[in-house]
Scaffold this active site. Structure first.
Site, PDB file in Angstrom:
ATOM      1  N   HIS A  55       0.809  -1.250   0.001  1.00  0.00           N
ATOM      2  CA  HIS A  55      -0.030  -0.190  -0.030  1.00  0.00           C
ATOM      3  C   HIS A  55       0.747   1.266  -0.013  1.00  0.00           C
ATOM      4  O   HIS A  55       1.018   2.069   0.979  1.00  0.00           O
ATOM      5  CB  HIS A  55      -0.842   0.109   1.271  1.00  0.00           C
ATOM      6  N   HIS A  81       1.176   1.545  -5.827  1.00  0.00           N
ATOM      7  CA  HIS A  81      -0.147   1.032  -6.174  1.00  0.00           C
ATOM      8  C   HIS A  81      -1.268   2.143  -6.409  1.00  0.00           C
ATOM      9  O   HIS A  81      -1.902   1.637  -7.261  1.00  0.00           O
ATOM     10  CB  HIS A  81      -0.722   0.278  -4.535  1.00  0.00           C
ATOM     11  N   ASP A 114      -8.893  -1.174  -8.395  1.00  0.00           N
ATOM     12  CA  ASP A 114      -8.240  -1.352  -7.082  1.00  0.00           C
ATOM     13  C   ASP A 114      -7.879  -2.794  -6.924  1.00  0.00           C
ATOM     14  O   ASP A 114      -6.745  -2.970  -6.229  1.00  0.00           O
ATOM     15  CB  ASP A 114      -9.247  -0.930  -5.956  1.00  0.00           C
TER      16      ASP A 114
HETATM   17 ZN   LIG Z   1      -6.099   0.124  -2.964  1.00  0.00          ZN
END
Ligand SMILES: [Zn+2]
Ligand SMILES: *[C@@H]1O[C@H](CO)[C@@H](O)[C@H](O)[C@H]1NC(C)=O
Ligand SMILES: *[C@@H]1O[C@H](CO)[C@@H](O)[C@H](O)[C@H]1NC(C)=O
Length: 458
Positions: free
Chosen positions: A186, A190, A336
């Site tokens: 994260h 990303h 995502d």
């Molecule tokens: Zn994410």
């Protein structure tokens, strides 16, 4: 409330003025008040509470002192730590108010050669096999700033919304810096990857012909900020360690709420949209919130069944702003968790990174006897098991519906990679265990509260 607020502000002021180390003690309520008062203060609170130390040192910024105290967080900042991390001077240097002066000029931070290659890559920014890892290396770790700035330009947003390019760059630098580069997964890369995927979806014919510049603006900002200041641990971890964010957001979409509020803080601080009406800015903030909150993977079934019933009824009308925004929520959800839909080379790297982050959390949980979260135990889990479960229960259902909505070459490409990647992981699994059909049971409980975040590849 009034007195507590004044007391908190006084503490902040004292800390600002003295820049000295001292024993600092404040209640959780106070932290909450500080947090609500503004994200600027949130950032400072984090520094003072020692989170910054954790942030720079190990992955999660969790302050382990919280395990040993009940209602008071006691923070004693050692002189060395102050010098190393929290000095007033250092604060000034890193302060947003002064940072603008040192905003990297892309031509300064890149070697000309790398710069040329990065620019060359940007010409293919809409390709599904865009290699974000390579792009990040070529931009010297500035993939999020470079890519998002480029996309703003490409979509004509700078002109349409009369954006000040210096303010835009400054905003993007702040966003990039508020991701934790120590997180294996994260981090800003990303975020850049999700932004690139979002761009690919925005270009899909059904969307591109109905989207307004406003929609595109919100989508790109939400994609770039959707995991802002992610601590590298999941929501159950924050809840079981009594983290103040869990209290603040009542155990619900704790991380997503924090990402959103952090994004709002940076938007306000940058003044990027100061020239817009208050009404529009407020609308923007709330719509960005709707997009970011949709990335809470524990809510996936709700979004997915809504999507499915719209598709069954065939009643999606993209002239309708509400429908459009619902589709943008779905698009961001896809962006995502699209890692398994990339080429094997890219997808495999993401799988390794996310597993590393899970296992790191598991190590902390073991060390502090917190009970190891599902998928986080390196003794019992494997990358292959985690990936196969993730694909089966989360990615395939979502992208199946997306392909119904937008049946294009891109959707077929994504489903193609998904199938191939799953087969590859099954091959790995067979080599490792001799049995081929293990699916991690943890994923079957996706709807339960036990597991709201574990398979979160967001
Ligand atoms: Zn994410
Ligand atoms: C930033 O880069 C541009 C060219 O892209 C150049 O014209 C400008 O002078 C640079 N600014 C600084 C402060 O170096
Ligand atoms: C959040 O969860 C913790 C642990 O389950 C519980 O003690 C706490 O009361 C919950 N807080 C809220 C606001 O629901």
């Amino acid at each position: 409330m009034g007195i507590a607020l004044i007391w908190c502000l006084a503490l902040i002021l004292i800390r600002w003025i003295t820049s000295k180390e001292f024993l600092f003690s404040y209640s959780k309520e106070c932290v909450t008040i500080m947090y609500i008062v503004g994200v600027n203060i949130d950032v400072r609170v984090r520094s003072r509470a020692g989170f910054e130390t954790e942030r720079r040192g190990s992955h999660p910024y969790i302050d382990f002192r919280i395990f040993h105290s009940n209602s008071e967080i006691e923070v004693s900042v050692s002189a060395r730590n102050v010098r190393r991390l929290l000095s007033f001077q250092r604060y000034l240097r890193s302060s947003r108010f002064f940072r603008g002066i040192t905003v990297p000029n892309s031509s300064n931070i890149l070697d000309d050669d790398y710069n040329g290659q990065a620019k060359c890559m940007l010409e293919k920014v809409g390709n599904w096999n865009f290699d974000i890892f390579l792009f990040d290396r070529l931009t010297n770790g500035n993939s999020l700033v470079s890519l998002t700035f480029h996309l703003f330009n490409l979509h004509g947003l700078i002109e349409h919304f009369q954006l000040d390019t210096m303010k835009l760059r400054r905003f993007l630098v702040m966003v990039q810096e508020d991701y934790h580069s120590q997180n294996p997964y994260h981090n800003a890369v990303h975020a850049a990857d999700v932004t690139q995927a979002m761009h690919c979806y925005l270009k899909e014919p059904k969307l591109s012909k109905s989207l307004t510049p406003w929609d595109v603006l919100l989508s790109l900002i939400a994609a770039a900020t959707h995991d802002l200041d992610h601590p590298g641990v999941n929501q159950p971890f924050l809840i079981k360690t009594n983290h103040y964010l869990a209290t603040l957001y009542k155990n619900t979409s704790v991380l997503e709420n924090h990402h959103w509020r952090s994004a709002v803080g940076l938007l306000r601080e940058s003044g990027l949209f100061a020239h817009m009406s208050l009404e529009n800015r407020q609308l923007m903030e709330s719509q960005i919130g709707d997009l970011i909150l949709a990335t809470d993977i524990s809510q996936q079934n709700e979004y997915l069944s809504m999507f499915r019933s719209h598709l069954d009824r065939g009643d999606l009308c993209l002239e309708n702003a509400n429908h459009r925004h619902f589709i943008l929520q779905m698009a961001l959800k896809c962006a995502d968790i699209c890692n398994p839909c990339r080429t094997w080379e890219l997808s495999k790297q993401w799988s390794e990174k996310v597993t590393e982050e899970f296992f790191h959390q598991g190590d902390i949980e073991k060390k502090y006897h917190l009970g190891v979260s599902p998928l986080c135990d390196r003794q019992t889990e494997t990358i292959a098991n985690i990936q196969i479960g993730f694909m089966t229960y989360l990615v395939e259902p979502l992208f199946g519906e997306w392909a119904r909505f937008s049946n294009t070459r891109l959707s077929q490409t994504m489903l193609g990679h998904l199938g191939l990647n799953k087969a590859s992981w099954k091959g790995v699994q067979r080599e490792q265990s001799g049995s081929g059909d293990d699916v991690d049971p943890a994923f079957e409980e996706m709807d339960s509260d036990i597991l709201p975040q574990e398979p979160r590849l967001s």
